[in-house]
Write a protein that holds these residues in place. Structure first.
Motif, PDB file in Angstrom:
ATOM      1  N   VAL A  23      60.301  45.353 -29.122  1.00 19.44           N
ATOM      2  CA  VAL A  23      58.515  45.041 -29.098  1.00 19.44           C
ATOM      3  C   VAL A  23      57.848  44.634 -31.203  1.00 19.44           C
ATOM      4  N   VAL A  24      58.551  45.194 -32.125  1.00 16.01           N
ATOM      5  CA  VAL A  24      57.838  45.220 -33.270  1.00 16.01           C
ATOM      6  C   VAL A  24      57.938  43.521 -33.213  1.00 16.01           C
ATOM      7  N   GLY A  25      58.044  43.226 -32.759  1.00 18.46           N
ATOM      8  CA  GLY A  25      58.466  41.414 -33.156  1.00 18.46           C
ATOM      9  C   GLY A  25      56.977  40.800 -32.017  1.00 18.46           C
ATOM     10  N   ASP A  26      56.932  41.271 -31.213  1.00 21.19           N
ATOM     11  CA  ASP A  26      56.179  41.252 -30.354  1.00 21.19           C
ATOM     12  C   ASP A  26      54.805  41.508 -30.861  1.00 21.19           C
ATOM     13  N   LEU A  27      54.579  42.788 -31.143  1.00 24.15           N
ATOM     14  CA  LEU A  27      52.990  43.430 -32.147  1.00 24.15           C
ATOM     15  C   LEU A  27      52.993  41.975 -32.989  1.00 24.15           C
ATOM     16  N   ASP A  28      53.509  41.706 -34.467  1.00 25.48           N
ATOM     17  CA  ASP A  28      53.643  40.774 -34.741  1.00 25.48           C
ATOM     18  C   ASP A  28      53.304  39.622 -34.377  1.00 25.48           C
ATOM     19  N   ALA A  29      53.337  39.198 -33.361  1.00 28.04           N
ATOM     20  CA  ALA A  29      52.884  37.662 -32.581  1.00 28.04           C
ATOM     21  C   ALA A  29      51.849  38.257 -32.256  1.00 28.04           C
ATOM     22  N   VAL A 155      62.539  42.179 -39.921  1.00 28.28           N
ATOM     23  CA  VAL A 155      62.031  42.951 -39.290  1.00 28.28           C
ATOM     24  C   VAL A 155      63.065  44.217 -39.215  1.00 28.28           C
ATOM     25  N   GLU A 156      64.197  44.130 -39.810  1.00 27.02           N
ATOM     26  CA  GLU A 156      65.208  45.851 -39.713  1.00 27.02           C
ATOM     27  C   GLU A 156      63.977  46.458 -40.978  1.00 27.02           C
ATOM     28  N   LYS A 157      63.185  45.845 -41.943  1.00 25.70           N
ATOM     29  CA  LYS A 157      62.310  46.754 -42.992  1.00 25.70           C
ATOM     30  C   LYS A 157      61.097  47.113 -42.407  1.00 25.70           C
TER      31      LYS A 157
END
Length: 179
Positions: A23-29, A155-157
């Motif tokens: 989800v965070v990766g999607d947000l970053d994108a 991403v884990e950070k």
């Protein structure tokens, strides 16, 4: 309680963290896409704002007589006018300046020259326990501590920061979701 029970909880944690990372990766994108879409207008407006600021600067420089009293005015939320410059001290050769202070102003040397001595923790950390005791250093919280730390990347950070922020603010999982 068996190690397998802890392993099962670790698997659940890993699965939840993977979902969160996705989800965070999607947000970053999404943020990157929005940034790319908006960047041309942002650059255009930055250039326009700088051109207007430069024009106002020239007008003020050419019309200083308008800023005697008051020296500044606020127009449309923008403070415009003249102010006393703060100046800047430049020390091209610190060693030479220190030498001259000691020679020319010895009574002020303690005020004008900074002397700093402090232990180097990184180097001290490499000493043995016996050496640490000799120099009066104690180690705090060196006993066993629980470790729950993912071994993956960047991403884990961000995920960790989000989880830490939620913990600090007292946020919990929404009702009906397992922790």
């Amino acid at each position: 309680m068996q190690l397998s029970d802890i392993e099962a909880r670790a698997a659940r944690l890993a699965k939840t963290r993977a979902k969160l990372a996705e989800v965070v990766g999607d947000l970053d994108a999404d943020i990157a896409k929005a940034r790319r879409r908006r960047m041309p207008i942002i650059k255009k407006l930055v250039a326009e704002a700088e051109a207007e600021r430069s024009a106002i600067q020239l007008l003020v420089e050419d019309n200083k007589h308008l800023f005697v009293r008051p020296r500044t005015v606020v127009m449309h939320g923008i403070k415009i006018g003249l102010a006393k410059g703060k100046g800047k001290i430049e020390i091209p050769d610190a060693a030479q300046v220190i030498k001259l202070i000691r020679k020319q102003l010895p009574e002020q040397a303690d005020l004008l020259i900074k002397t700093t001595e402090e232990p180097v923790k990184g180097a001290i950390a490499g000493l043995t326990v016996a050496e640490l005791k000799k120099i009066g250093v104690t180690v705090i919280e060196a006993g066993d501590q629980v470790v729950i730390k993912p071994t993956d990347g960047e991403v884990e950070k961000l995920v960790d920061a989000l989880l830490k922020s939620a913990a600090e603010t007292g946020e919990t999982a929404p009702a009906g979701e397992a922790a």
